[in-house]
Motif scaffolding. Structure first.
Motif, short mmCIF file in Angstrom:
data_model
loop_
_atom_site.label_atom_id
_atom_site.label_comp_id
_atom_site.label_asym_id
_atom_site.label_seq_id
_atom_site.Cartn_x
_atom_site.Cartn_y
_atom_site.Cartn_z
N MET A 1 -54.82 27.75 -24.66
CA MET A 1 -55.62 26.58 -24.25
C MET A 1 -55.18 26.14 -22.85
N SER A 2 -56.08 25.82 -21.98
CA SER A 2 -55.76 25.45 -20.60
C SER A 2 -55.23 24.04 -20.53
N ALA A 3 -54.56 23.76 -19.40
CA ALA A 3 -53.98 22.44 -19.20
C ALA A 3 -55.04 21.37 -19.07
N SER A 4 -56.24 21.74 -18.73
CA SER A 4 -57.30 20.75 -18.53
C SER A 4 -58.07 20.43 -19.80
N SER A 5 -57.79 21.15 -20.89
CA SER A 5 -58.52 20.91 -22.13
C SER A 5 -58.16 19.55 -22.70
N LEU A 42 -40.46 15.76 -14.91
CA LEU A 42 -39.48 16.78 -14.54
C LEU A 42 -40.00 18.19 -14.80
N LEU A 43 -40.89 18.33 -15.77
CA LEU A 43 -41.40 19.65 -16.14
C LEU A 43 -42.70 20.03 -15.44
N LEU A 44 -43.34 19.07 -14.80
CA LEU A 44 -44.58 19.36 -14.08
C LEU A 44 -44.28 20.10 -12.77
N PRO A 45 -45.27 20.80 -12.22
CA PRO A 45 -45.05 21.47 -10.93
C PRO A 45 -44.73 20.45 -9.84
N LEU A 392 -31.64 13.14 -18.56
CA LEU A 392 -33.07 13.43 -18.73
C LEU A 392 -33.42 14.84 -18.23
N CYS A 393 -32.74 15.29 -17.18
CA CYS A 393 -32.95 16.67 -16.73
C CYS A 393 -32.51 17.66 -17.82
N ILE A 394 -31.37 17.39 -18.44
CA ILE A 394 -30.89 18.24 -19.53
C ILE A 394 -31.86 18.18 -20.71
N ALA A 395 -32.39 16.98 -20.98
CA ALA A 395 -33.36 16.83 -22.08
C ALA A 395 -34.60 17.67 -21.81
N ALA A 396 -35.12 17.62 -20.59
CA ALA A 396 -36.29 18.42 -20.23
C ALA A 396 -35.97 19.91 -20.32
N GLY A 414 -42.94 23.69 -14.62
CA GLY A 414 -44.10 23.89 -13.76
C GLY A 414 -45.09 24.91 -14.27
N GLN A 415 -44.71 25.64 -15.35
CA GLN A 415 -45.61 26.67 -15.89
C GLN A 415 -45.97 26.39 -17.34
N LEU A 416 -45.65 25.20 -17.84
CA LEU A 416 -45.94 24.87 -19.23
C LEU A 416 -47.39 24.40 -19.38
N ASP A 417 -47.82 24.37 -20.61
CA ASP A 417 -49.20 23.95 -20.90
C ASP A 417 -49.24 22.42 -21.00
N LEU A 418 -48.88 21.76 -19.87
CA LEU A 418 -48.87 20.30 -19.82
C LEU A 418 -49.97 19.84 -18.87
N ARG A 419 -50.59 18.74 -19.23
CA ARG A 419 -51.70 18.24 -18.41
C ARG A 419 -51.20 17.71 -17.08
N THR A 420 -51.88 18.07 -16.03
CA THR A 420 -51.56 17.56 -14.71
C THR A 420 -52.77 16.88 -14.11
#
Length: 439
Positions: A1-5, A42-45, A392-396, A414-420
């Protein structure tokens, strides 16, 4: 599923469940949303993972409100770093262990170059990031490692003595009253004791020579009934296998009976470097330990049973024998590395080598924490903000470790299926090269 879904994918659902578990350690309910936002940011690009650029990625239509929320959460909110790291461990470690047991606890520290003198803990000291003395601050960590992956479970700033004794700077930086000067090995032992109290799956402790040279650190591990494989310098003195200090002087019937071990001019210990140079060719074996980027890593090693000689003339009993592991690659003029180890006497050389070399795994952790998750991007100067951001960095990072341990070895920040959301084209975070040019 894409990040934009609109409907969340499986990875988004796992991430949401992970954040929900962490939010329980944040205390007040009003901290749950900024905690989730901060970890997501922290996980977003994005190259910069300080508060302002993360706020722009998370809420491009209301950057100021998001900025205030994230800043308050990381700089001011009094939540427990230890409690949050414990939640991370309880979530991630069981997933790690599905692919193999815990093989090591790894002690290390990492430096952050920092200009000025007002940020907490900053002095001119050795910084591993640049390999020399530099204006920086250093944090000590304890990681739990399996064969394939590792996770930091404790994190604390090393506070130099000049900072620890400066009341004015302590107050300005918000350093807790209970924090006093402690050496890095002392901090590491504190972290290890806490891990034991929390019943973390135990394993031999690995550390480099900055910790292994400290006899109190090694003795502390033995008192805790933990085996170790720690680096030492070539000047470390030992008694060869079959040799030992002289027994106490014979009592002559006057005063207290002598108890202390002795040396004399003819009976002295030897440095591990000289011991290595005296070994016969038959003592050396080739051993490999893991696959490198191009080929399997291998070198030449020797292992000897020795007794530590450090100040043994203040002892009344012989120190126990332990392993001395030496690496002397072919073509080198002298040995390159030395380790002491309390692994069992029947341990094979290849197993000694494999464990001693397993410290490399946290270098990968630090590289990713710094380059992908912005571990060194926090711009605040205070004790609380430094530790909150690191936690929080360790948590991410823990979520990435869990994903890789499940079935996604390529999962990266930066490569996860998270919405941006798209950042406004005119947004310029403070300190960026574009904002400096515009000025």
């Amino acid at each position: 599923m894409s990040a934009s879904s609109s409907a969340p994918g499986a990875q988004q659902q796992r991430f949401a469940a992970y954040l929900d578990s962490l939010a329980r350690a944040a205390g007040h309910l009003d901290r749950a949303v900024p905690l989730k936002s901060y970890c997501t940011g922290l996980l977003l690009p994005g190259e910069r993972k300080s508060v302002e650029p993360m706020a722009a990625r998370l809420a491009p239509d209301d950057v100021q409100r998001m900025h205030q929320s994230l800043h308050h959460f990381v700089a001011n909110a009094p939540w427990s770093d230890e409690a949050l790291l414990e939640r991370v461990r309880h979530f991630v470690l069981p997933v790690m262990k599905r692919n193999g047991s815990v093989v090591a606890w790894i002690v290390d520290d990492t430096g952050f170059v920092k200009k000025g003198t007002h940020s907490v803990g900053v002095v001119r000291q050795y910084c591993g990031q640049v390999g020399k003395q530099e204006n920086c601050r250093v944090a000590v960590s304890l990681s739990v490692a399996t064969e394939q992956t590792s996770l930091p479970i404790a994190w604390r700033l090393y506070l130099p003595e000049t900072w620890a004794k400066d009341r004015k700077r302590r107050k300005e930086a918000g350093i807790p009253k209970e924090i006093s000067f402690a050496t890095k090995p002392t901090i590491a032992l504190q972290q290890i004791r806490q891990a034991i109290e929390e019943e973390v799956t135990s394993a031999p402790v690995l550390a480099d020579a900055a910790y292994g040279n400290d006899s109190q650190f090694r003795e502390g591990l033995s008192e805790l009934h933990l085996a170790y494989v720690v680096g030492v310098q070539g000047t470390t003195t030992v008694w060869r296998c079959g040799e030992a200090p002289l027994s106490a002087k014979r009592w002559k019937g006057l005063g207290r009976p002598p108890k202390l071990l002795r040396r004399d001019k003819q009976h002295q210990p030897i440095s591990v470097k000289k011991l290595a140079e005296s070994l016969a060719a038959s003592a050396w074996e080739n051993a490999s330990w893991r696959e490198g980027t191009k080929q399997r890593l291998r070198s030449r090693f020797a292992a000897q049973r020795v007794r530590i000689a450090h100040r043994d003339y203040w002892r009344s009993e012989l120190p126990a024998e332990e392993w001395l592991l030496i690496e002397w690659p072919r073509g080198e003029n002298e040995p390159t590395k030395y380790w002491l180890s309390t692994l069992p006497a029947d341990t094979k050389l290849v197993d000694l080598v494999k464990l001693a070399k397993h410290r490399w795994i946290i270098e990968r952790d630090y590289e990713e924490l710094k380059q992908e998750l912005g571990l060194g991007h926090h711009e605040g100067r205070a004790w609380r903000g430094f530790h909150h951001h690191g936690t929080l960095c360790i948590a991410a990072y823990g979520f990435l470790v869990a994903e890789r341990s499940r079935f996604s070895p390529s999962a990266r920040a930066g490569q996860l299926d998270l919405r941006t959301q798209k950042i406004p084209p005119d947004f310029r975070p403070r300190g960026s090269s574009r904002s400096r040019r515009a000025a």
